[in-house]
Design a protein around this motif. Structure first.
Motif, short mmCIF file in Angstrom:
data_model
loop_
_atom_site.label_atom_id
_atom_site.label_comp_id
_atom_site.label_asym_id
_atom_site.label_seq_id
_atom_site.Cartn_x
_atom_site.Cartn_y
_atom_site.Cartn_z
N ILE A 9 1.03 -1.06 0.05
CA ILE A 9 -0.21 0.08 0.04
C ILE A 9 0.99 1.31 0.06
O ILE A 9 1.74 1.28 0.66
CB ILE A 9 -0.86 -0.05 1.36
CG1 ILE A 9 -1.96 -1.18 1.24
CG2 ILE A 9 -1.55 1.30 1.31
CD1 ILE A 9 -2.83 -1.36 2.28
N GLY A 10 0.47 2.40 -0.80
CA GLY A 10 1.12 3.36 -0.81
C GLY A 10 0.39 4.60 -0.51
O GLY A 10 -0.75 4.46 -0.82
N LEU A 11 0.74 5.32 0.63
CA LEU A 11 0.04 6.52 1.18
C LEU A 11 0.79 8.01 0.81
O LEU A 11 1.86 8.01 1.00
CB LEU A 11 -0.10 6.35 2.72
CG LEU A 11 -0.73 4.99 3.23
CD1 LEU A 11 -0.63 5.25 4.70
CD2 LEU A 11 -2.21 5.10 2.85
N ALA A 19 -6.22 15.16 0.11
CA ALA A 19 -6.58 13.84 0.24
C ALA A 19 -5.40 13.04 0.86
O ALA A 19 -4.24 13.52 0.21
CB ALA A 19 -7.55 13.43 -0.46
N ALA A 20 -5.62 12.14 1.47
CA ALA A 20 -4.60 11.02 1.50
C ALA A 20 -5.02 9.87 0.77
O ALA A 20 -5.89 9.24 0.76
CB ALA A 20 -4.49 10.65 3.17
N ASP A 21 -4.14 9.67 -0.33
CA ASP A 21 -4.60 8.91 -1.44
C ASP A 21 -4.03 7.52 -0.82
O ASP A 21 -2.56 7.50 -0.49
CB ASP A 21 -3.66 9.45 -2.63
CG ASP A 21 -4.41 10.55 -3.13
OD1 ASP A 21 -5.56 10.76 -2.98
OD2 ASP A 21 -3.84 11.24 -4.07
N ALA A 22 -4.71 6.45 -1.02
CA ALA A 22 -4.19 5.05 -0.65
C ALA A 22 -4.33 4.02 -1.88
O ALA A 22 -5.42 4.00 -2.64
CB ALA A 22 -4.97 4.66 0.57
N ALA A 23 -3.10 3.71 -2.44
CA ALA A 23 -3.23 2.66 -3.43
C ALA A 23 -2.83 1.40 -3.00
O ALA A 23 -1.68 1.20 -2.35
CB ALA A 23 -2.31 3.05 -4.50
N ALA A 342 1.24 7.69 -5.43
CA ALA A 342 0.90 6.67 -4.32
C ALA A 342 1.33 5.33 -4.43
O ALA A 342 2.11 4.56 -3.67
CB ALA A 342 -0.80 6.37 -3.98
N VAL A 343 1.24 4.74 -5.81
CA VAL A 343 1.92 3.65 -6.45
C VAL A 343 3.40 3.65 -5.93
O VAL A 343 4.10 2.75 -5.65
CB VAL A 343 1.59 3.35 -7.64
CG1 VAL A 343 2.24 2.05 -8.00
CG2 VAL A 343 -0.03 3.00 -7.78
N ALA A 349 8.47 1.32 -0.57
CA ALA A 349 8.65 0.69 0.42
C ALA A 349 8.85 -0.79 0.10
O ALA A 349 9.53 -1.27 1.02
CB ALA A 349 7.03 0.65 1.16
N LYS A 350 8.47 -1.33 -0.69
CA LYS A 350 9.13 -2.67 -1.33
C LYS A 350 10.55 -2.54 -1.37
O LYS A 350 11.25 -3.61 -0.82
CB LYS A 350 8.41 -3.27 -2.38
CG LYS A 350 8.75 -4.61 -2.76
CD LYS A 350 8.00 -4.97 -4.03
CE LYS A 350 8.57 -6.19 -4.74
NZ LYS A 350 8.45 -7.27 -3.66
#
Length: 382
Positions: A9-11, A19-23, A342-343, A349-350
């Protein structure tokens, strides 16, 4: 600590604080990322106001208030992550990691002791979601001499680079940035360059909020109803940041309402508010086009992403300024323009959890590539 084959998940929340975008993303081993679900969580009105005031130094803030804001942003981001997991009917156990960019409130890459400050209590996000969280991406790069921004070019290269066609990715959030992908970028990381070009939506959003009480100029209609004020545009385009060589990055600490008012006050005849809006739209288009012309190879295709995609008047001006280059959406290459950043932070993170670098020294000026950010493990009761 490999993240394995799980979902990520990307935030992301940019300088517009809309907005806080979550993908929720899957990264196949042999193909492009798959965007499985998205969610845009608007901030509580009081939180947005507090964050904008803090980022623009409208008023001082106590340490108690600062700590409270960190927790409020963390709760807001956690809500976004939980919402996208519910949409996809995904449990915490299926999520290998969350990449949380946080909410930037100060970015000072040129300070005597450079830093970039994001709010968003990563440990709180980990506790509420039950997922591992990677956060504080920018300071890892700044600690080794980098600008800490832009950080998305490595991701852009992984998705959009092509051995037959030079491309430039233009991301228009509150601040606009470029990733330059010559054909050599497909096999040479050092061939990739990038920079923040200056304001994207931030000044237009702030100006329309003051004069019309809206969060944004929908489709750029207010800007389209005015006319560009040539003296003001010349004043804006004369800002020293635009002439500085890369690597460089910027934010609201430079391009804010106080800066804009100073430019307007320096004029003999200040323009009407609607003409200021038209001029700000032209300023964004011209500063992006100037950077493209200076850094691009000349025959590249321009891929557009970010919130600026939804501003029809800005897109019209960009088409005019960037001609004869093709201007297309990243959607034409498989990734919705609203969710690219977001992606990207899910991808970063990965990389971090797997011990892989995420920055590009050719972009940020860092001395060497490093994994970015700090890892906050989930605390799950046995």
């Amino acid at each position: 600590m490999d993240s394995g084959p799980g979902l990520h998940i990307g935030l992301m929340s940019g300088t517009s604080v809309d907005a806080a975008d979550a993908a929720l993303v899957e990264f196949p081993a042999d193909g492009p990322p798959r965007l499985l679900a998205t969610h845009a969580e608007p901030p509580p009105a009081a939180l947005r106001e507090d964050l904008l005031h803090l980022s623009q130094q409208v008023a001082g803030v106590s340490l108690a208030k600062f700590g409270e804001l960190d927790q409020r942003v963390g709760a807001w981001f956690a809500d976004a992550a939980q919402a996208v997991m519910r949409k996809a009917d995904v449990s915490a156990g299926a999520v290998a990691a969350i990449g949380s960019h946080g909410q930037t409130i100060r970015h000072e890459p040129e300070a005597p002791l450079p830093f970039s400050l994001q709010l968003g209590a990563a440990s709180l996000i980990a506790a509420r979601t039950g997922c591992r969280v990677v956060a504080d991406f920018r300071n890892s790069d700044m600690a080794i001499g980098g600008q800490g921004a832009p950080l998305v070019p490595a991701f852009h290269r992984s998705v959009f680079a092509d051995s037959q066609q030079a491309r430039i990715v233009v991301n228009i959030g509150g601040i606009a940035n470029l990733t330059i992908l010559p054909t050599a970028a497909i096999h040479d990381l050092d061939a990739v360059t990038g920079l923040d070009t200056g304001p994207g939506n931030a000044l237009m959003d702030a100006w329309v909020a003051i004069h019309l009480g809206r969060r944004l100029d929908d489709d750029g209609r207010w800007a389209a109803s005015g006319r560009v004020d040539a003296p003001l545009l010349a004043q804006l385009m004369n800002d020293p940041y635009l002439r500085r060589p890369a690597p460089k990055s910027t934010g609201r600490e430079h391009f804010n309402l106080d800066w804009l008012r100073a430019q307007i006050d320096s004029l003999h005849a200040p323009p009407d508010p609607v003409n200021v809006q038209a001029t700000l739209c032209e300023f964004t288009a011209c500063s992006i086009a100037q950077a493209v012309a200076h850094h691009g190879p000349g025959d590249e295709r321009v891929l557009l992403c970010g919130g600026g995609v939804r501003n029809a008047e800005l897109k019209r001006r960009l088409v005019d300024r960037l001609a004869p280059r093709d201007l297309v959406s990243t959607a034409d290459y498989g990734l919705d323009p609203d969710w690219v950043e977001a992606v990207a932070f899910a991808w970063l993170a990965k990389r971090t959890v797997n011990g892989q670098s995420g920055n590009l020294p050719s972009v940020t000026g860092a001395r060497f590539p490093v994994p970015l950010g700090a890892v906050h493990e989930a605390r799950v009761r046995a």
